[in-house]
Structure formats: C-alpha cells, structure tokens
Write an enzyme that holds these catalytic residues in place. Structure first.
Site, short mmCIF file in Angstrom:
data_model
loop_
_atom_site.label_atom_id
_atom_site.label_comp_id
_atom_site.label_asym_id
_atom_site.label_seq_id
_atom_site.Cartn_x
_atom_site.Cartn_y
_atom_site.Cartn_z
N ASN A 72 0.81 -1.23 0.00
CA ASN A 72 0.00 0.00 0.00
C ASN A 72 0.84 1.28 0.00
OD1 ASN A 72 0.95 -0.22 2.55
ND2 ASN A 72 -0.98 0.17 3.58
N ASP A 78 3.12 2.62 1.82
CA ASP A 78 3.45 3.45 2.98
C ASP A 78 4.89 3.22 3.43
OD1 ASP A 78 3.32 0.96 4.10
OD2 ASP A 78 1.91 1.48 5.68
N ASP A 93 4.11 -5.57 4.22
CA ASP A 93 2.86 -5.93 4.90
C ASP A 93 2.34 -7.29 4.43
OD1 ASP A 93 1.65 -5.30 2.35
OD2 ASP A 93 1.84 -3.19 2.93
N ASP A 106 6.20 -16.48 14.73
CA ASP A 106 7.21 -16.18 15.72
C ASP A 106 6.51 -16.10 17.07
OD1 ASP A 106 9.76 -15.25 16.76
OD2 ASP A 106 10.13 -14.44 14.75
N ASP A 144 11.26 -17.44 20.05
CA ASP A 144 12.26 -16.42 20.30
C ASP A 144 12.98 -16.65 21.64
OD1 ASP A 144 13.14 -13.72 19.27
OD2 ASP A 144 12.49 -13.11 21.27
N GLU A 183 14.90 -20.84 19.40
CA GLU A 183 16.14 -20.07 19.22
C GLU A 183 16.97 -20.20 20.49
OE1 GLU A 183 17.65 -15.49 18.31
OE2 GLU A 183 15.97 -15.87 19.64
N HIS A 193 17.34 -12.46 10.44
CA HIS A 193 17.22 -11.00 10.59
C HIS A 193 18.18 -10.43 11.63
CE1 HIS A 193 15.00 -12.82 13.79
NE2 HIS A 193 14.90 -11.65 14.41
N ASP A 194 18.89 -11.29 12.36
CA ASP A 194 19.83 -10.82 13.38
C ASP A 194 21.28 -10.95 12.92
OD1 ASP A 194 17.74 -10.38 15.20
OD2 ASP A 194 17.86 -12.43 15.96
C1 GLC Z 1 15.70 -12.78 19.24
C2 GLC Z 1 15.25 -12.12 17.97
C3 GLC Z 1 15.78 -10.73 17.94
C4 GLC Z 1 15.22 -9.99 19.12
C5 GLC Z 1 15.51 -10.71 20.42
C6 GLC Z 1 14.63 -10.19 21.53
O1 GLC Z 1 17.07 -12.93 19.29
O2 GLC Z 1 15.62 -12.88 16.86
O3 GLC Z 1 15.50 -10.07 16.74
O4 GLC Z 1 15.77 -8.70 19.18
O5 GLC Z 1 15.23 -12.07 20.34
O6 GLC Z 1 13.30 -10.53 21.30
CA CA Z 2 2.60 -1.23 3.69
#
Ligand code: GLC
Ligand code: CA
Length: 543
Positions: A23, A25, A29, A98, A199, A241, A315-316
């Site tokens: 959209n 922004d 999404d 997640d 997580d 994790e 993503h980390d």
């Molecule tokens: C996990 C996630 C990370 C987040 C952390 C706290 O390591 O992958 O992105 O910042 O937990 O939730």
């Molecule tokens: Ca969007």
C-alpha cells in the site's frame, strides 16, 4: 527417527517490514507477502517463518509485542492474516509464527497493569525486585547493553528486562503466565498455522537472583508442559532459538522421546568470527577448520537423537555472502558454494529473504544510518568507553543487524520494487544488479541454484536420512563431507576461498549439482583435480 514432514521441508524466513509493501506506505505488509506466494512457490519452499506481525510499538521491530491476538495495523488485519494462512495452505506452504514469550512490550496491557501497583493481579506476570537505595538488585546486564533492571517509579521497584527497557521479561514461574501463553498458542494453532519459531526460548527458565539467564533449571520442564498443553498432539514444526546450546543441549530439546521441540537454532558457528568471551562486535577472522568442527559435532552428535536446523542467515545476522563468501567478483559462485555446503547436510534448511538472490550487507557510511536498537545502544556505549568511531563503524558494517533488514530487492525499478513510497529503511544501492527479476531471467542465477537444492531434498532420501562424515578435517581451504544411505554415497566438496586448490578423491562420480557450468552429469574422475574459486559440487560416487 520417525519421518516428519518438516524433515523434508525447506523454510523461508520473511521479515515482513522489509519484504513487500502493498500500500505504498514504505512498510512491508501481509498483502505484500500474499502477492509473492507465486514467487515462493517457484523457489519451492514449504514453510514460511514469519517474523512478528503482532501489535507492537516497535522498540525492537515487533519483538516487543503489546497484543498477541492482534495484527499490527501497519502490517494489515486479522482477516488478511487468515487469508494469508489459507492462501499459503492452498499452495502447500505452511506458516510458522514467531512466538515471543520471554518478554512482552512494556505497552502490553499486562505490564501497564502490573507496574501500577504491587497489588495488581498482573504484578507477578513480571519480575520485580527492590534494590538497596533504589539501585539495581544485582549487576545482570541486558543483551542490548546496560543494566537488565529498570527502575519503575510508581512502585519504587525494578523490573527485569534481558533485552531493551521496553521489553520486560515475563515471569514464567507464575502458573497464570504459562496458562495465558498456552491459550494464546492454541488460538494460533486453531487458526491453522504450521508451527512456532520460539524467540530466545532458552531464557525462560532463568533465575535472575542467581544471575542465571540461559538454560535455567526449569527450562525443559516448561517446554514439556508447553508441548503437552499446546502442540504435542498436533503435527507442527517447532524450532527454538537457543544461543546457548551445544549438541548435548540440542538433543534435550529435540529428542522426540523427550516431547519438547522439533529442532532448535544453535549459534556456535555464528560466534566463530568473534573473539572468545567478548561481544559479537569484537571481530576476528573465521577459521574454516573451526567451522568444520562445529558443524561436524552437530551433524554427528544429533544423529538419531534429535534434528538439526541448517541456516546461515536471519534477521539478526549479517548477510552470509558478505560475511564468509565474497560479495564482489565471486558473489554468485560463493553464494552457491555456501548454499551447497549447508543444504547438503542433514537437517531442515532455512533461507532468509534475499539469500536466494545473494543479497549483500549494506555499505553503511555514517552512524545516522543505523536504526536497530542493538546497534544504537552499542554506538552509544562504545563511544562512551572511548572506542574510535572507525572501529565502531567496522564492527557495525560487519555485524549489525541492520545489514539483513534492508528491503527485499525485487527489481531494478525505483526502491527495488519494494515500495512506491518512501521505504522505512534505505534500499541497498546494489539493487540494479542484485534483484529477483533479474535472477528469474537468468538460468544460472543463485535463485535457480537454490531451487535445485530444494528440489533435491524432495526426491533424494540420502539428503534426509544419510549419515554424515567429514573428510579432510585439517584442510584449511576445502570443506568436504560424505553422505551415505542405503548403498549410495554423495560427496559434497566446497572450495571455501577464491584461490584455486588441489583436491583428490580416489574414485569416480556423477555430478548431481555444481556451481561451475562445465560439470555435467557425466562420470568424472575425482582424482587430482583443481578446485576453482569457490567451486562447489555434489557427486554421486560410483560404487
Ligand atoms: C531474538 C530475535 C531478535 C530480538 C531478540 C529479543 O534474538 O531474533 O530479533 O531482538 O530475540 O526478542
Ligand atoms: Ca505497507
């Protein structure tokens, strides 16, 4: 071990904020994801792990949840979430949510109530302590820097937060908290999801007064209770994790007889390029031999007692092709080599968005370009400690989580086709060269190489069941290993670097897959060969 659907699956992680904006922004999404199902289908993945899409004030980009039952309006609506689950199912893709339950946001209704008064029914949902004269109860540190205790004026007490101050830790010792979590998990299970990625789950058994955070005494008791109360009788993928896991701990989580999780993410390999006992920012070069030792320990010690996950990126973590490959001249070859090395092993592979087109780290130039809470806290902390700005910058470029979070590069158009608006985070300037549209037009692209690896896993039992044996453990340039299953043998050989290196194996084999075109499906003599820069191949040996 009994075969489970997730043993043959390949998971694709989506970081929704950066995947596709429908959209305009500037924020990715749910409808953006829905529009890319055909792309994911083409790649061949079976599962999406969706980073958090719940309501959140975004102190940690959604890893700080203020309502587990609501979708963040910037991502869409619950109706759209349901449609995404349904449409994915129709395409044979399951959605793994997640599960962030070590902590909530400080804007979660529970915390808002809890902090008001010691008599609140929600007070014990969190972990409160009174320190001497208003100072923290002990010197526990938060993962994002500073004390893990934050003073709260209303009641003159500190609450625990192992991450940011806006991420108060839940009190797992409280039965009511665990019940709330089981209810919430069951709500999502009933919506038809395929599982959970949990997580920092190894922190839930913490004993903060003794300074114990990871692997606390009640951890596995809680996980067994979770299994019984939620997904135990359902056929779901669950992955924890676990930054503090070794293979022995890995078996405790994932041995089916213990009824805990399907598998875990472990990070031993990820810590090999940092100085032991220091922080991730304290860099040192990777030693290939150490990488082989770590992977081999996990491959052999989990055998028959648990299941591995296989991943380079998330993503980390920084982008693997920039980290341990070559994001310059040999970007394509090295990305394929790294993919071969990982996908040839035993376990469930995970691909992080953009990995399949060889996306790279971001060329950061100034501190103002960083947005991640971990990076921002580190910059401040290290500047205060007197580190030179150049040193800090070097660490951030190598390791900051911002690297993985730049928008997905879909095409060579404006903002890489991620959005027609202003993206929440700048697009990597290399998008004209590195993008999905271009990869789809090129039969030799990294994309099609991943597609082949994924396909092999669907048809070749040896990849699922085969034993693993490391070859040339002392070699400093080559990572080679053997998979064997029911009279079949596959040799996987990877030149980890750009210098050509000699390789020899007494025997002949048929090429199953290689990142150099010249190799065909004809029989090859594997004796006295020269591996070209980042050359990788899978050979089926002639027996
Ligand atoms: C996990 C996630 C990370 C987040 C952390 C706290 O390591 O992958 O992105 O910042 O937990 O939730
Ligand atoms: Ca969007």
């Amino acid at each position: 071990m009994e075969e489970k659907w997730w043993m043959r699956s390949v998971v694709y992680q989506i970081y929704p904020r950066s995947f596709c904006d429908s959209n305009q922004d500037g924020v990715g999404d749910l409808n953006g994801i829905r529009s890319k199902i055909p792309y994911l289908k083409k790649l061949g993945i079976d599962v999406i792990w969706l980073s958090p899409v719940y309501e959140s004030p975004n102190a940690d980009n959604g890893y700080d949840i203020s309502n587990y039952y609501a979708i963040s309006p910037e991502f869409g609506t619950m109706e759209e979430m349901k449609s995404l689950i349904r449409e994915c199912r129709e395409s044979g893709i399951r959605i793994v949510m997640d599960l962030v339950v070590n902590h909530t946001s400080d804007e979660h209704a529970w915390f808002l109530e809890a902090k008001k008064s010691e008599d609140s029914p929600y007070r014990d949902y969190y972990i409160w302590r009174k320190g001497e004269a208003g100072s923290p109860p002990n010197d526990l540190r938060a993962c994002f820097g500073g004390s893990a205790w934050e003073y709260s004026e209303e009641t003159g007490a500190h609450y625990l937060h192992l991450f940011g101050v806006k991420q108060p830790d839940l009190n797992w010792e409280n039965d009511a908290v665990r019940k709330e979590i089981w209810n919430m998990m069951n709500y999502w299970i009933d919506l038809g999801i395929g599982g959970f990625r949990m997580d920092v789950i190894d922190l839930i058994g913490k004993v903060p007064d003794q300074g114990i955070t990871g692997n606390g005494p009640m951890l596995h008791t809680y996980l067994q209770e979770m299994n019984r109360e939620t997904f135990g009788t359902k056929d779901l993928l669950t992955v924890g994790e676990c930054w503090g896991a070794d293979p022995e701990k890995g078996r405790m989580y994932s041995d089916p007889a213990r009824r805990e999780l399907s598998m875990i993410f472990q990070f031993e390999q990820s810590m090999l390029d940092e100085q032991p006992g220091k922080e991730k920012w304290d860099l040192r070069p990777l030693q290939l031999r150490e990488l082989k030792q770590v992977f081999t320990r996990w491959q052999t010690e989990m055998e028959g007692h648990g299941w591995n996950s296989l991943f380079w990126n998330n993503h980390d973590l920084p982008r693997i092709v920039s980290r341990w490959g070559d994001d310059g001249v040999y970007r394509v070859a090295s990305a394929k080599m790294l993919a071969t090395l990982l996908h040839g092993m035993k376990g469930t592979p995970y691909i992080y968005q953009g990995e399949e087109i060889g996306m790279t780290n971001m060329p950061f130039h100034s501190f103002t370009e960083f947005q991640d809470i971990e990076s921002l806290n580190m910059i401040q902390e290290r500047l205060e400690k007197g580190y030179l700005p150049e040193e800090i910058m070097k660490s951030l470029r190598a390791k900051s989580r911002d690297n993985a979070r730049t928008p997905m590069q879909w095409n060579s158009g404006l903002q890489a086709g991620f959005t027609e608006g202003q993206p929440w985070c700048p697009v990597n300037p290399n998008y004209r060269e590195i993008n999905a549209a271009r990869a789809l037009r090129d039969q030799d692209s990294i994309f099609y190489y991943y597609q082949k690896l994924i396909n092999l896993r669907k048809t070749e039992d040896i990849l699922i069941y085969g034993s693993y044996e490391l070859l040339l453990p002392e070699d400093e340039n080559i990572y080679a290993y053997m998979r064997a299953w029911q009279g079949k043998k596959w040799l996987i050989v990877c030149n980890f670097y750009k210098e050509p290196v000699p390789f020899s194996y007494e025997g002949t084999g048929r090429t199953i897959l290689s990142n150099y075109k010249e190799n065909s499906r004809t029989i090859q003599n594997l004796n006295n060969r020269n591996l070209r820069p980042y050359e990788a191949a899978i050979y089926e040996l002639e027996m």
